[in-house]
Design a protein around this motif. Sequence first.
Motif, PDB file in Angstrom:
ATOM      1  N   PRO A 107       0.806  -1.219   0.000  1.00 33.54           N
ATOM      2  CA  PRO A 107       0.000   0.000   0.000  1.00 33.54           C
ATOM      3  C   PRO A 107       0.844   1.276   0.000  1.00 33.54           C
ATOM      4  O   PRO A 107       1.894   1.350   0.632  1.00 33.54           O
ATOM      5  CB  PRO A 107      -0.799  -0.108   1.303  1.00 33.54           C
ATOM      6  CG  PRO A 107       0.065  -0.923   2.202  1.00 33.54           C
ATOM      7  CD  PRO A 107       0.814  -1.878   1.320  1.00 33.54           C
ATOM      8  N   VAL A 108       0.356   2.257  -0.737  1.00 34.32           N
ATOM      9  CA  VAL A 108       0.852   3.631  -0.648  1.00 34.32           C
ATOM     10  C   VAL A 108      -0.348   4.465  -0.238  1.00 34.32           C
ATOM     11  O   VAL A 108      -1.335   4.560  -0.972  1.00 34.32           O
ATOM     12  CB  VAL A 108       1.423   4.135  -1.985  1.00 34.32           C
ATOM     13  CG1 VAL A 108       1.857   5.593  -1.845  1.00 34.32           C
ATOM     14  CG2 VAL A 108       2.594   3.271  -2.428  1.00 34.32           C
ATOM     15  N   THR A 109      -0.290   5.046   0.950  1.00 32.94           N
ATOM     16  CA  THR A 109      -1.450   5.751   1.469  1.00 32.94           C
ATOM     17  C   THR A 109      -1.009   6.981   2.249  1.00 32.94           C
ATOM     18  O   THR A 109       0.157   7.393   2.144  1.00 32.94           O
ATOM     19  CB  THR A 109      -2.304   4.796   2.326  1.00 32.94           C
ATOM     20  OG1 THR A 109      -3.525   5.440   2.695  1.00 32.94           O
ATOM     21  CG2 THR A 109      -1.553   4.318   3.565  1.00 32.94           C
TER      22      THR A 109
ATOM     23  N   VAL B 103       2.448   8.842   3.266  1.00 34.39           N
ATOM     24  CA  VAL B 103       2.813  10.217   2.932  1.00 34.39           C
ATOM     25  C   VAL B 103       1.797  11.154   3.574  1.00 34.39           C
ATOM     26  O   VAL B 103       0.691  10.735   3.938  1.00 34.39           O
ATOM     27  CB  VAL B 103       2.848  10.430   1.407  1.00 34.39           C
ATOM     28  CG1 VAL B 103       3.830   9.479   0.752  1.00 34.39           C
ATOM     29  CG2 VAL B 103       1.465  10.283   0.786  1.00 34.39           C
ATOM     30  N   PRO B 104       2.131  12.425   3.723  1.00 31.83           N
ATOM     31  CA  PRO B 104       1.170  13.370   4.306  1.00 31.83           C
ATOM     32  C   PRO B 104      -0.093  13.489   3.452  1.00 31.83           C
ATOM     33  O   PRO B 104      -0.044  13.396   2.228  1.00 31.83           O
ATOM     34  CB  PRO B 104       1.948  14.696   4.325  1.00 31.83           C
ATOM     35  CG  PRO B 104       3.385  14.298   4.294  1.00 31.83           C
ATOM     36  CD  PRO B 104       3.445  13.058   3.465  1.00 31.83           C
TER      37      PRO B 104
ATOM     38  N   ASP C  93       5.063   2.607   8.015  1.00 34.66           N
ATOM     39  CA  ASP C  93       5.804   3.249   6.931  1.00 34.66           C
ATOM     40  C   ASP C  93       7.126   2.534   6.651  1.00 34.66           C
ATOM     41  O   ASP C  93       7.927   2.288   7.560  1.00 34.66           O
ATOM     42  CB  ASP C  93       6.061   4.722   7.282  1.00 34.66           C
ATOM     43  CG  ASP C  93       6.632   5.509   6.117  1.00 34.66           C
ATOM     44  OD1 ASP C  93       6.288   5.188   4.965  1.00 34.66           O
ATOM     45  OD2 ASP C  93       7.417   6.443   6.358  1.00 34.66           O
ATOM     46  N   ARG C  94       7.317   2.188   5.384  1.00 31.23           N
ATOM     47  CA  ARG C  94       8.519   1.552   4.864  1.00 31.23           C
ATOM     48  C   ARG C  94       8.742   0.153   5.447  1.00 31.23           C
ATOM     49  O   ARG C  94       9.809  -0.428   5.281  1.00 31.23           O
ATOM     50  CB  ARG C  94       9.760   2.433   5.052  1.00 31.23           C
ATOM     51  CG  ARG C  94       9.624   3.826   4.429  1.00 31.23           C
ATOM     52  CD  ARG C  94      10.920   4.611   4.501  1.00 31.23           C
ATOM     53  NE  ARG C  94      11.899   4.074   3.538  1.00 31.23           N
ATOM     54  CZ  ARG C  94      11.957   4.425   2.248  1.00 31.23           C
ATOM     55  NH1 ARG C  94      11.098   5.296   1.740  1.00 31.23           N
ATOM     56  NH2 ARG C  94      12.878   3.909   1.452  1.00 31.23           N
TER      57      ARG C  94
ATOM     58  N   ALA D 218       4.463  14.172  -2.797  1.00 32.57           N
ATOM     59  CA  ALA D 218       4.975  13.084  -1.962  1.00 32.57           C
ATOM     60  C   ALA D 218       4.329  11.764  -2.335  1.00 32.57           C
ATOM     61  O   ALA D 218       4.979  10.706  -2.329  1.00 32.57           O
ATOM     62  CB  ALA D 218       4.725  13.402  -0.490  1.00 32.57           C
ATOM     63  N   PHE D 219       3.047  11.809  -2.672  1.00 32.98           N
ATOM     64  CA  PHE D 219       2.334  10.601  -3.086  1.00 32.98           C
ATOM     65  C   PHE D 219       2.944  10.035  -4.363  1.00 32.98           C
ATOM     66  O   PHE D 219       3.215   8.834  -4.472  1.00 32.98           O
ATOM     67  CB  PHE D 219       0.857  10.939  -3.290  1.00 32.98           C
ATOM     68  CG  PHE D 219      -0.045   9.747  -3.447  1.00 32.98           C
ATOM     69  CD1 PHE D 219      -0.330   8.923  -2.374  1.00 32.98           C
ATOM     70  CD2 PHE D 219      -0.613   9.462  -4.677  1.00 32.98           C
ATOM     71  CE1 PHE D 219      -1.161   7.829  -2.513  1.00 32.98           C
ATOM     72  CE2 PHE D 219      -1.448   8.369  -4.826  1.00 32.98           C
ATOM     73  CZ  PHE D 219      -1.732   7.554  -3.746  1.00 32.98           C
ATOM     74  N   GLU D 220       3.199  10.911  -5.303  1.00 37.39           N
ATOM     75  CA  GLU D 220       3.818  10.489  -6.565  1.00 37.39           C
ATOM     76  C   GLU D 220       5.208   9.920  -6.338  1.00 37.39           C
ATOM     77  O   GLU D 220       5.574   8.879  -6.907  1.00 37.39           O
ATOM     78  CB  GLU D 220       3.878  11.688  -7.515  1.00 37.39           C
ATOM     79  CG  GLU D 220       4.520  11.403  -8.860  1.00 37.39           C
ATOM     80  CD  GLU D 220       4.591  12.645  -9.728  1.00 37.39           C
ATOM     81  OE1 GLU D 220       5.520  12.722 -10.573  1.00 37.39           O
ATOM     82  OE2 GLU D 220       3.746  13.554  -9.576  1.00 37.39           O
ATOM     83  N   GLN D 221       5.993  10.558  -5.485  1.00 37.30           N
ATOM     84  CA  GLN D 221       7.360  10.103  -5.231  1.00 37.30           C
ATOM     85  C   GLN D 221       7.379   8.730  -4.554  1.00 37.30           C
ATOM     86  O   GLN D 221       8.242   7.895  -4.852  1.00 37.30           O
ATOM     87  CB  GLN D 221       8.096  11.132  -4.376  1.00 37.30           C
ATOM     88  CG  GLN D 221       8.433  12.423  -5.117  1.00 37.30           C
ATOM     89  CD  GLN D 221       9.054  13.470  -4.212  1.00 37.30           C
ATOM     90  OE1 GLN D 221       9.098  13.311  -2.988  1.00 37.30           O
ATOM     91  NE2 GLN D 221       9.530  14.553  -4.804  1.00 37.30           N
TER      92      GLN D 221
END
Length: 379
Positions: A301-303, A322-323, A315-316, A329-332
Amino acid sequence: MRTLFTFHYPADPNAGGPGVTWRLGREYEKLGHEVEFYSLDDLPKKLPPLARFILFPEFTAAKILHSHRHAAIDVIDASTADAWIWGLGLQKLQKQRPLLVARCHGLEHIEHLEYLEESQRGHLKLEWKYPLYRGSIRLWEVATSMRQSDLVLLLNQRDRDFVVEQLGVHPDRAHIVANGIPETMLNLPFEPTPAEPEPIRIAQVSSYIVRKGIQYGTPALNALLKRYPKIEVSLFGTECSADQVYADFDPEVRDRVTVIPYYENHKLPELLKGHHIKVLPTISEGFGVALVEAMACGLAPVTTTAPGPLEIVRDRETGMIVPCRDCEAFEQAIETLILDRAFLDRLRHNAYRSAQRYSWQNIAQDNLNFYEMAQRMRA
């Protein structure tokens, strides 16, 4: 034990709150308990949808009185605001009253604050009637239902802090409980991350609305699709037309975007097969059961730092956080996983293992334990 579940939604087992309630009730039945459900679908069909929503607490109070007279109810497990009338007055007239539980599927006060923020940013136009009910009376009903309940069950720490510190709910009655996922999603075969040059597939499983952060997530996905021709994006359960979603993506990348507006929950593992990253750019989330479901299907997940995802993702370790409202930040974060497949594979494995603990059997027992604790406190 006989439990009456109420929820101010249509009785759709494939939807968020109703689906969670339905599965919890079915798990109670497996354990030998009696369960009854009461939803918007049980109200007179001649009433307009808005009237049914607003009047649901009145109908719920009548339903509780009727059911309790015919066969004693042990527990009323009501979505917040459903039982405020019963809690404020009618339950006090009962010699033997059921345990009253307020179940929060995501605190409406927090959602309200996020809507105001999005309105100020120009991403959401609130209707003129919003302050007349949803932004005022409705919030009072939610708070009242929780204050009058013997037990308040919430999905995340921020919601609990808010109801204790801002709404006056006694901390001994406010507790955090997770949602579960179907047994059919547990212990699925894990598919390794493909090596180059096989594509990376990204899935977004959520309704396509402002609360889910589409105004931040879609631009990031669009940019990544243009930058990396070997990635593909699928959007499941958008609850809006595919054309509406496609319109937000550049024509040059639309052939790598798949939109499925509706799906049956039991089909989700098959839909997610071959996907590797699950994105949820939400700005307000009580829990995020779709995150857990995707993790159980082997997606990383990326959330965001919304309260719900913070209860699920580390996280990680089991995903990327991301904030909220940070499109860059979401894209990165997504790009990091696209470029580092070994890291992506490690997160996917960790997420998969972490999701196995969310069985409905375990979650149901946690809920029953809270019932018993509340009964002892009330005695």
